[in-house]
Design a protein around this motif. Sequence first.
Motif, short mmCIF file in Angstrom:
data_model
loop_
_atom_site.label_atom_id
_atom_site.label_comp_id
_atom_site.label_asym_id
_atom_site.label_seq_id
_atom_site.Cartn_x
_atom_site.Cartn_y
_atom_site.Cartn_z
N SER A 89 -70.46 1.40 31.86
CA SER A 89 -69.24 0.64 31.59
C SER A 89 -68.07 1.62 31.49
CB SER A 89 -69.37 -0.13 30.28
OG SER A 89 -69.45 0.77 29.18
N GLN A 90 -66.85 1.12 31.71
CA GLN A 90 -65.69 1.99 31.60
C GLN A 90 -65.54 2.55 30.18
OE1 GLN A 90 -62.00 0.65 33.38
NE2 GLN A 90 -60.79 1.86 31.96
N PRO A 91 -65.75 1.74 29.14
CA PRO A 91 -65.67 2.30 27.78
C PRO A 91 -66.66 3.44 27.55
CG PRO A 91 -65.55 -0.08 27.69
CD PRO A 91 -65.88 0.27 29.10
N ALA A 92 -67.86 3.34 28.14
CA ALA A 92 -68.85 4.41 27.98
C ALA A 92 -68.36 5.70 28.64
CB ALA A 92 -70.19 3.99 28.57
N VAL A 93 -67.77 5.57 29.84
CA VAL A 93 -67.22 6.74 30.53
C VAL A 93 -66.10 7.36 29.71
CG1 VAL A 93 -65.90 7.48 32.56
CG2 VAL A 93 -67.88 6.00 32.85
N THR A 94 -65.20 6.51 29.20
CA THR A 94 -64.09 6.99 28.38
C THR A 94 -64.60 7.73 27.14
OG1 THR A 94 -62.70 5.15 29.13
CG2 THR A 94 -62.02 6.28 27.12
N ALA A 95 -65.63 7.17 26.50
CA ALA A 95 -66.18 7.78 25.29
C ALA A 95 -66.81 9.14 25.59
CB ALA A 95 -67.22 6.85 24.67
N GLN A 96 -67.50 9.25 26.73
CA GLN A 96 -68.12 10.53 27.09
C GLN A 96 -67.07 11.60 27.36
OE1 GLN A 96 -71.12 10.32 30.13
NE2 GLN A 96 -72.11 8.52 29.23
N LEU A 139 -61.20 6.00 36.28
CA LEU A 139 -62.31 5.74 35.36
C LEU A 139 -63.20 4.60 35.83
CD1 LEU A 139 -60.35 6.10 32.00
CD2 LEU A 139 -62.07 7.69 32.87
N THR A 140 -62.59 3.53 36.35
CA THR A 140 -63.37 2.36 36.78
C THR A 140 -64.29 2.71 37.93
OG1 THR A 140 -61.61 0.88 36.05
CG2 THR A 140 -63.23 -0.02 37.58
N GLN A 141 -63.77 3.44 38.94
CA GLN A 141 -64.59 3.81 40.09
C GLN A 141 -65.71 4.77 39.68
OE1 GLN A 141 -61.99 5.24 43.19
NE2 GLN A 141 -60.88 3.31 43.32
N ALA A 142 -65.40 5.69 38.78
CA ALA A 142 -66.44 6.60 38.29
C ALA A 142 -67.52 5.82 37.55
CB ALA A 142 -65.82 7.66 37.38
N ALA A 143 -67.11 4.85 36.74
CA ALA A 143 -68.07 4.03 36.01
C ALA A 143 -68.99 3.28 36.96
CB ALA A 143 -67.33 3.05 35.10
N GLU A 144 -68.43 2.78 38.07
CA GLU A 144 -69.23 2.05 39.06
C GLU A 144 -70.30 2.95 39.66
OE1 GLU A 144 -68.54 -0.34 43.31
OE2 GLU A 144 -66.93 0.82 42.40
N ILE A 145 -69.91 4.17 40.02
CA ILE A 145 -70.85 5.11 40.64
C ILE A 145 -71.93 5.54 39.66
CG2 ILE A 145 -71.02 7.48 41.52
CD1 ILE A 145 -68.30 7.03 42.83
N LEU A 146 -71.55 5.71 38.40
CA LEU A 146 -72.49 6.18 37.39
C LEU A 146 -73.32 5.05 36.78
CD1 LEU A 146 -70.03 8.61 35.57
CD2 LEU A 146 -72.00 9.29 36.94
N HIS A 147 -73.00 3.81 37.17
CA HIS A 147 -73.67 2.63 36.62
C HIS A 147 -73.49 2.56 35.10
CE1 HIS A 147 -75.43 1.94 40.55
NE2 HIS A 147 -75.89 3.18 40.56
N ARG A 168 -72.90 5.88 48.54
CA ARG A 168 -71.87 6.42 47.65
C ARG A 168 -72.18 6.12 46.19
NH1 ARG A 168 -67.22 4.58 45.06
NH2 ARG A 168 -67.60 2.46 45.78
N LYS A 169 -72.69 4.91 45.93
CA LYS A 169 -73.01 4.51 44.56
C LYS A 169 -74.42 4.92 44.15
CE LYS A 169 -72.00 0.14 45.23
NZ LYS A 169 -71.77 -1.29 44.95
#
Length: 300
Positions: free
Chosen positions: A28-35, A18-26, A137-138
């Motif tokens: 936050s990790q909570p936002a990625v988790t919520a989506q 999740l953290t690496q995906a959040a970095e690439i998508l610009h 990559r990012k």
Amino acid sequence: MEIYQLRTFVAVAQQGHLTQAAEILHLSQPAVTAQIKALEEEMGVSLFERSAGGVTLTKAGQLLLPEAEAILAGARGLITMARGLQGHLTGKVRIGTIADPALLRLADILVEIHRRYPLLDAQTSHSISGVVLNDVRKKELDCGFFIGKNPYVNVHAIAVRELVFRVVAPVAWQDKLANATWKDVGRLPWVWINQFNSYNKLTNELFREHNISPQKVFELDQERTTLALVKAGVGMSLMREELAQEALARGDVIEWGNVRKTASLNFIWPAERDGDLLITAMLDIVRSVWQLPEQAPVAS
């Protein structure tokens, strides 16, 4: 269901974290988790199994991933088609550059951009190989150049040429290196290369092949500074052949060992932008300038 949720699903699946995906998508990790949670609730299935080391796709996630990728590809194709209808490629292309601009044929590439797409603003950002790769990559860069083997599945590359590297040493060391073995040069100082520079990996490979661990002097990321230190007698170094040949012809350094290490010079871009009008235009220009086959192999 929103396109951005599918994009997040695919990014998490590719990264496995999740953290690496959040970095690439610009994000936050909570936002990625919520989506991901919202998507799972709407679909009525769990997409990932979570563990301390990251996330892995469930069986449902494995079945749905290709469909999500196809939807995203279709959306990109629609955007590409719409932009093509405008008649002119506009906007900005951010290109990551490395080493000597002449090595990349950068001037020729920029001239072609201006000739073919006068409304396109080309912006170059000079750095070292590892940094350019990470920025592509990012998606902080649209494309760029990288030396070596690409380790990322979400970055695509075409090799434009093979680079050769030699070992050079100070002229003052001529006598002591005349009959030197690898064991002997392992006791000598070497001008070291920054860990984010692809030359660092080549040098490490060379040392592992011959089971030596030499003294490391400085830590640099620029070829010509490295050459200046070798010329000044600070230590030996692995150097790109063109630069080494120039220095050898001037008598600034000597060559040792008839060593030849090779690595590919690659043009790279984010994998998910395959088919994007801007990337397609840049690939056409790079292939033209470097006289590559129309369908030069793409490596992930």
